[in-house]
Design a protein around this motif. Structure first.
Motif: not given
Length: 596
Positions: A179-193
């Motif tokens: 789905n990259r063409s519809a939403v080419p950019k993201l603001l990612p967040m990541l955290r370990p369990l």
């Protein structure tokens, strides 16, 4: 040749000039007031727009900060609270990995997104524990390759080790290929369990991908036309810019600024703009607005109407005051003009109406004083002319018909010549010369040489009469003085007075000394005799009595008349002065301007 005369220009009265000058000053003041009001209104509008811009930026920043906190809370709840999705830790065992519990956990995850109020901006929320479970929620559908694509992202290892305070937003490429063409950019967040036990962080984590549409929708809802949301690295997350201003340099400048917020004016793309900005400390988000001054809602029509009213009002007041003030000033000036016109007709009477208690009154006093002096001078001139005329009449009366005597004496001269009587010839010749010169007038100016020659003729006659009773010596300090001008018959009456009133009464041989010299452009001629002298009281009376006419002299011209004649011709500064000592000498000095 064109002989037409140029038309005379219209005279400009004092009142006209005063009104024009005052009106010009008032117009300048009115223009200054209008420009000041315009500038004040414009600056007030700009200041108000700057304040509103700063308020908008602060409001949006608060809104974005709330959204950021919500996203961080979702990430932390998913990573650290196992009760959020499972009733006990046994759910993580392989024996409990059935569809019933997975469905329950997925529903709980979706509910958590919905409760936050930002579910439509959560692109994907993924909870992953290797060999145990994978849960996903968000607006994007899931795929079997999602876990591998997340772990293959270049930021995965870095984000996994970040603390809560390090969750700054960064704009990255969308790691999900489907789905990259519809939403080419993201603001990612990541955290370990944190409740995954001893499983490595790479095998148990929570991923949250935020769609930039969160910021785009908020910016589009703003009333501003040029507003931007930028990451700490300078990447524009979202913007609302209808004119597409070049703001790359401005972004670099704002990111380098040590202040967290501010508002200032700066040229952008050659146009004056208001810049308002705010930087969030944790998310690293820079939010700023560029507001061109030209786009401000400045009501020029109202300003122009207000300026026109002020201008006309000032001009009206200025014209009224100018007319009133000019009328007050020109009234006494008109009285002065009328007074001068009256003086020009010959009326020198005193006028008290022009003497007021101001500067114009001082002029009026001077005019009155001048008119009085003019009247006095005219009266003095009339008196002088009368005296001069009377003196000329007396001098004419003193002549004993010189023309008739000249012809008669000429006949006597020829008879004496035929009889060879040299004495008679000498006397008649001298007397003829005297009468000839007297016949030419009395106020004529001759050279000093001619006056001395005329005097020599007179002395010749008197020497024969008194049988060499006296002698005359003449001395000039400068030979050029022979050409100096002197009124005819000036020396003869003085020498005559020296013979009759000085030498003859003394009964001794007399000496008359005549000396001429010049000093400070004044010609001085002194006549000194060694006769009986004059007493001081008689000296004082000698020149003051203009009615005295000595009967014993030939011409009948006395010293007072000679003195008066010199003063009438040359002025009161000139004339005769007398210096004498009884039984010793008399010295008469003649002073007149040196002219050749």
């Amino acid at each position: 040749m064109n002989d037409t005369k140029p038309e005379a220009s219209t005279p400009k009265t004092f009142q006209y000039r005063l009104v024009i000058y005052n009106l010009a000053i008032v117009i300048c003041i009115a223009l200054a007031v209008c420009l000041y009001n315009y500038n004040s209104y414009r600056m007030s509008t700009i200041d108000s727009a700057a304040e509103n811009s700063a308020n908008r930026i602060n409001t949006l920043s608060d809104r974005f900060n709330i959204a950021y906190d919500e996203m961080v809370n979702i990430l932390i709840n998913c990573a650290e609270r196992n009760s959020t999705f499972f009733s006990s830790s046994s759910i993580y065992s392989p024996s409990r990995q059935d569809s019933k519990y997975n469905l329950f956990a997925s529903d709980a995850l979706r509910d958590l997104c919905a409760v936050s109020g930002y579910s439509r901006y959560i692109y994907k929320l993924t909870i992953y524990q290797k060999d145990h479970f994978t849960l996903q929620a968000g607006i994007a559908s899931g795929d079997r390759n999602d876990i591998d694509q997340i772990m293959a992202a270049p930021w995965f290892e870095e984000y996994l080790t970040q603390t809560t305070s390090q969750y700054s937003l960064k704009l990255t490429d969308n790691p999900f290929t489907y789905n990259r063409s519809a939403v080419p950019k993201l603001l990612p967040m990541l955290r370990p369990l944190r409740h995954s036990g001893t499983i490595p962080m790479q095998d148990a984590w929570v991923f949250l991908g935020i769609s930039p549409k969160l910021y785009e929708d908020n910016l589009n809802a703003s009333s501003s036309s040029h507003i931007y949301a930028v990451t700490r690295e300078g990447e524009i997350i979202a913007s609302k810019d209808q004119a597409e201003l070049p703001v790359s340099d401005l972004i670099t400048q704002l990111l380098a600024d040590s202040q967290s917020s501010g508002c200032f004016r700066q040229a952008v793309n050659g146009e004056a703009c208001i810049i308002s900005y705010h930087k969030q400390p944790y998310s690293g988000l820079l939010l700023f607005e560029v507001l061109p001054v030209s786009e401000l809602n400045i009501d020029h029509h109202v300003i122009l109407n207000t300026m026109m009213i002020i201008f006309l009002f000032c001009c009206l007041i200025g014209l009224t005051l100018s007319l009133l003030v000019s009328r007050q000033l020109t009234a006494p000036i008109k009285r002065l003009i009328d007074r001068l016109e009256t003086i020009s007709t010959g009326n020198f009477d005193y006028d008290a109406s022009i003497e007021t208690n101001d500067e114009i009154g001082v002029i009026g006093k001077q005019i009155n004083s001048m008119s009085v002096r003019i009247a006095g001078l005219m009266e003095s001139r009339v008196q002088n002319e009368k005296e001069k005329k009377d003196l000329e009449i007396k001098m004419l009366q003193a002549q004993i018909n010189p023309h008739f005597l000249y012809n008669t004496l000429d006949s006597i001269k020829w008879i004496a010549t035929m009889q060879k009587n040299s004495g008679i010839v000498q006397v008649v010749t001298a007397l003829s010369s005297l009468l000839k010169n007297m016949a030419k007038g009395f106020n004529e100016k001759v050279t000093l040489r001619q006056e001395l020659e005329f005097l020599d003729n007179y002395v010749t006659i008197e020497k024969i009469r008194y049988i060499e009773l006296f002698d005359v010596e003449t001395e000039l300090d400068d030979p050029s003085l022979y050409d100096a001008k002197i009124i005819k018959l000036t020396l003869q009456p003085i020498v005559e007075n020296a013979i009759f009133s000085g030498i003859e009464p003394s009964g001794r041989f007399g000496l008359i000394q005549i000396r001429a010299y010049a000093k400070d452009q004044v010609l001085y001629v002194t006549v000194t005799d060694n006769g009986i002298g004059i007493s001081p009281e008689n000296i004082e009376k000698l020149l003051s009595d203009t009615s005295r006419v000595t009967r014993s002299n030939m011409s009948g011209i006395g010293l007072p008349n000679v003195d008066r004649r010199l003063k009438l011709v040359y002025g009161e500064a000139y004339g005769i002065t007398v210096e004498s000592e009884l039984d010793s000498y008399t010295k008469i000095t003649i002073a007149l301007p040196l002219e050749f």
